[in-house]
Design a protein around this motif. Structure first.
Motif, short mmCIF file in Angstrom:
data_model
loop_
_atom_site.label_atom_id
_atom_site.label_comp_id
_atom_site.label_asym_id
_atom_site.label_seq_id
_atom_site.Cartn_x
_atom_site.Cartn_y
_atom_site.Cartn_z
N UNK A 161 -7.69 0.79 0.04
CA UNK A 161 -7.46 -0.42 0.83
C UNK A 161 -8.79 -0.81 1.44
N UNK B 132 0.83 -1.21 0.00
CA UNK B 132 0.00 0.00 0.00
C UNK B 132 0.86 1.25 0.00
N UNK B 133 1.87 1.28 0.84
CA UNK B 133 2.73 2.45 0.95
C UNK B 133 3.55 2.64 -0.32
N UNK B 134 3.90 1.54 -0.96
CA UNK B 134 4.69 1.65 -2.19
C UNK B 134 3.85 2.21 -3.35
N UNK B 135 2.55 2.05 -3.28
CA UNK B 135 1.69 2.54 -4.35
C UNK B 135 1.38 4.03 -4.15
N UNK B 136 0.85 4.65 -5.19
CA UNK B 136 0.54 6.08 -5.13
C UNK B 136 -0.80 6.27 -4.41
N UNK B 137 -0.79 6.95 -3.25
CA UNK B 137 -2.03 7.03 -2.46
C UNK B 137 -3.18 7.73 -3.18
N UNK B 138 -2.86 8.50 -4.22
CA UNK B 138 -3.95 9.17 -4.94
C UNK B 138 -4.82 8.17 -5.70
#
Lengths: 484, 484
Positions: free
Chosen positions: A64, A54-60
């Motif tokens: 989750x 999750x953190x590696x992906x772009x939060x925009x």
């Protein structure tokens, strides 16, 4: 762990994160939604692994979703409801931490009480069809099953017991039946081993890198495929009309009408019955879904008004279907309808519906030939899910003749109170009468099922159509009440 | 009732419905949302009246929302949550059948158990502010209080007892405390008589017409006002910048930094504490809201990543705030944030937030001067509601110098992995540095409250800012845990 190894890990993780971000942005431009599922036994490291991903992906562009013990309002909706609602848009990734599989197993073995589904194998079928629908419509689906060595698992759990802050979580583990979950999951994996990726959790460093590498690899492949597709010739998209179709509509074109006084009497009686039926639906916790389709000016709105006139407004909802919003258009076309599925005991009425996919979208070419051909099955699956849940589904097509439509259009144009009802688009649609006729007949032919039958109603007399619709609703409900 | 009278009623109702439909379409074009509230004692005819109004309105632009016994997930959210989420868009009408008033009374007298609010008068204040916010932002608010003669009410209830289908509903009445409701409502009406419309239910015919006439009348007036407004000169919309503001940011521009090794050690320790704090929040059922604002390239995203790195992903959510979707733009600007308010025990993190209203919207003129001036109070009210519910609200502004920003922009432009992070818009925003500086300082000055304080963090060193933010979160939580 040595300081050196840790450094190497951090460096590797950064590299993979950067690549992941890049791939995610490319797939977003290709409009590919991504679903990543994490299943696995207790304390197997699912939380840590999915969080690092999750953190590696772009939060925009990342959501989750954790499967929890279902809330009251979830238990009052069909099994797939919470999942379909949370499928990603075409520009997003959704990580499902425990998914429909966990819920299915919990319902099967009764950990989650739901009389509609407990012990019922039908859900596994729904899951298969749901995943197929997602993949067919372009979703990249990645499913992880996280395994762990027994001793290591015990160590993880003991560590949680030792911390007063996490003790409650370890205690929850005791209450769940992890062994049963494992047994069921092993069966599911055996059935369809190749759709799953097994990851054996060894330690945070190694396993995080492994998960990231797998996701990067999958997305790389997908990007390549999309590139190839973009370069290839576009497939035909002519709506595959050839004038050959079973003319079902033809049977409903007579001169059926009803006397004005008789109409009034029957209407009042039927409306009273409708109100009683609403209370019985409530009592028996049966959801009712009414679909209204029909030509422009066929009288759908007026028909619906008569149905709801004496109802309790806290128990029904009229959903009118217009062009999708910019959020809706980025999801599967059934997404917005899943969002309005009624809860147990309630009534949802659709003034136009998901059938737009095989009517206006086919005729106007908004959906590709392949999309439309697949849609018949997808719609049947959707309605099957509703029926599995115990919903009554009734679908009306209000049919009027081309001449009758012209008269109504002209009458609207001359009435200053009604002129807003008639638009350029209505006239344009009218010109495509023959194409619509073929699309409608194909639809009636392919999507009338035992669970969710079509009723074509001759609408040349509005009064006749209103009485007919209400009688059909009442009859169907009475029959259902006998069974339930 | 005579046949003649009934005919007259039907004719009158049709006329009013036609007018209503017309007014609704005009107000839709003027982008005026309409809220219509129905309160009243049991069996007073609220259902019938609101249903006839609902049917008279255009179903494409009308929603009906019934206040029910709160679900588990509603009880885990602030009082106004379900209502704010269901406020109409600028093109719609929403009818609230029983509203925030009914829920307030039920919570006050304990019919609905909610330890956070039972017996708490603060909710009446929230209601007043909520309605004010709606009206100030252009909503037409119509509130009906339906009364009924005692004998007629008894008759209605007896009729429900007589019908086996509706008996359960009449029995529910017995369980509720209608007398108490009536007493509370009378007090509320006395306080603010003129904002309510009392309708005495006599019979379906007379009372339906009365309600329709009142709504038509209100909407006619509103249409006239809107016409006048449209003809009037547009007010100034210059963002009211004059260079005079309390320079709060200035205090946070030193050369604070932190040694790399120390940073690593402290980070690991703080992240571990964060995870424990997350479990304590869960245990104590306290929601935590973290707001991150800051200049472009201030390091908000990286800061957030460090906060969540060791958290359980099932208990937090990162909400990134981009330009609103077409559905969001048609609602009050706080609407989309109400939709993501965390439930008890969960953490919501906002990477940019509702403060866009008083920063980018002010600077770019997307909101009028009046809108922005009002927004400070509206935002304080919103955060007060969160605090009333027991949420911890922490707001960070990450401040960097103009020189530091330039360096970071240039570094991004040169790094092929990061070049996507820098856009034309970033450069345009940079040119407006002075305007932003004024807007930011005004914001810090006007919206730092006891319930929801601002913490400006010197972000020229990313490492320093990360440690500082995490320490602030932990300190605030520890203090809150002492009280709760």
């Amino acid at each position: 762990m040595e300081e050196n190894l840790k450094k190497k890990y951090e460096k590797e993780k950064d590299k993979l994160s950067t690549r992941l971000g890049y791939l995610q942005r490319v797939l977003k431009d290709y409009k590919v939604p991504v679903i990543i599922v994490f299943e696995g036994v207790h304390a197997a490291g699912k939380g840590r692994l999915s969080n690092e991903l999750l953190i590696a992906l772009d939060p925009r562009y990342t959501k989750f979703y954790a499967t929890h013990s279902p809330t009251e309002s979830e238990l009052r909706r069909p099994f797939l409801w919470q999942y379909f609602k949370n499928t990603p848009s075409s520009t997003a990734v959704t990580i499902f931490y425990r998914s429909w599989y966990s819920l299915y197993i919990a319902m099967k073995n009764g950990t989650v009480k739901n009389e509609r589904y407990n012990g019922n194998k039908v859900l596994l079928e729904e899951i298969t069809r749901f995943e197929k629908t997602m993949v067919d419509n372009g979703t990249e689906l990645i499913k992880f099953y996280i395994e762990i060595d027994k001793d290591l698992q015990k160590e993880h759990i003991m560590r949680m017991y030792d911390n007063p802050r996490t003790m409650w979580k370890a205690q929850e583990y005791d209450r769940d039946n992890d062994e049963e979950y494992k047994k069921e999951m092993e069966e599911i994996l055996e059935e369809d081993e190749k759709s799953w990726i097994r990851v054996e959790y060894e330690n945070r460093y190694k396993s995080v890198i492994e998960v990231l590498e797998i996701v990067v690899d999958k997305l790389e492949k997908r990007v390549k495929e999309e590139k190839k597709k973009a370069e290839a010739d576009k497939p035909d998209n002519d709506g595959f009309f050839n004038g050959k179709f079973p003319n079902i509509l033809k049977k409903y074109e007579g001169k059926e009408d009803i006397d004005k006084e008789e109409y009034k009497d029957r209407l009042i009686r039927l409306q009273k019955e409708m109100r009683d039926v609403q209370y019985t639906l409530y009592e028996k916790k049966i959801p009712l879904i009414l679909v209204y389709e029909g030509w422009d000016a066929a009288g759908k709105g007026g028909n619906i008004k008569r149905v709801v006139q004496q109802l309790d407004p806290t128990g029904y909802e009229i959903n009118t279907t217009a062009a999708p919003s910019d959020v809706e258009i980025k999801h599967h076309y059934l997404w917005r309808f899943w969002n309005t599925v009624p809860k147990t005991g309630h009534i949802s009425i659709y003034d136009r519906s998901w059938y737009g996919r095989v009517m206006v979208e086919r005729v106007e070419g908004f959906a590709s030939n392949e999309d439309v051909k697949r849609a018949y099955d997808e719609i049947n699956d959707f309605e099957k899910s509703l029926a599995n849940f115990g919903a009554i589904v009734i679908k009306f097509f209000i049919h009027i003749s081309k001449e009758e439509q012209l008269e109504r259009f002209e009458a609207r144009q001359e009435d200053e109170d009604k002129v807003w009802k008639i638009t350029e688009e209505d006239w344009r649609n009218r010109e495509k009468w023959d194409l619509y006729q073929e699309a409608i007949n194909d639809m009636l032919d392919k999507t009338s099922t035992e669970n969710a039958p079509w009723y074509v109603i001759n609408g040349n007399s509005k009064k006749f159509a209103r009485i007919k619709a209400m009688e059909t609703i009442l009859d169907t409900c009475y029959k259902a009440f006998l069974d339930k």
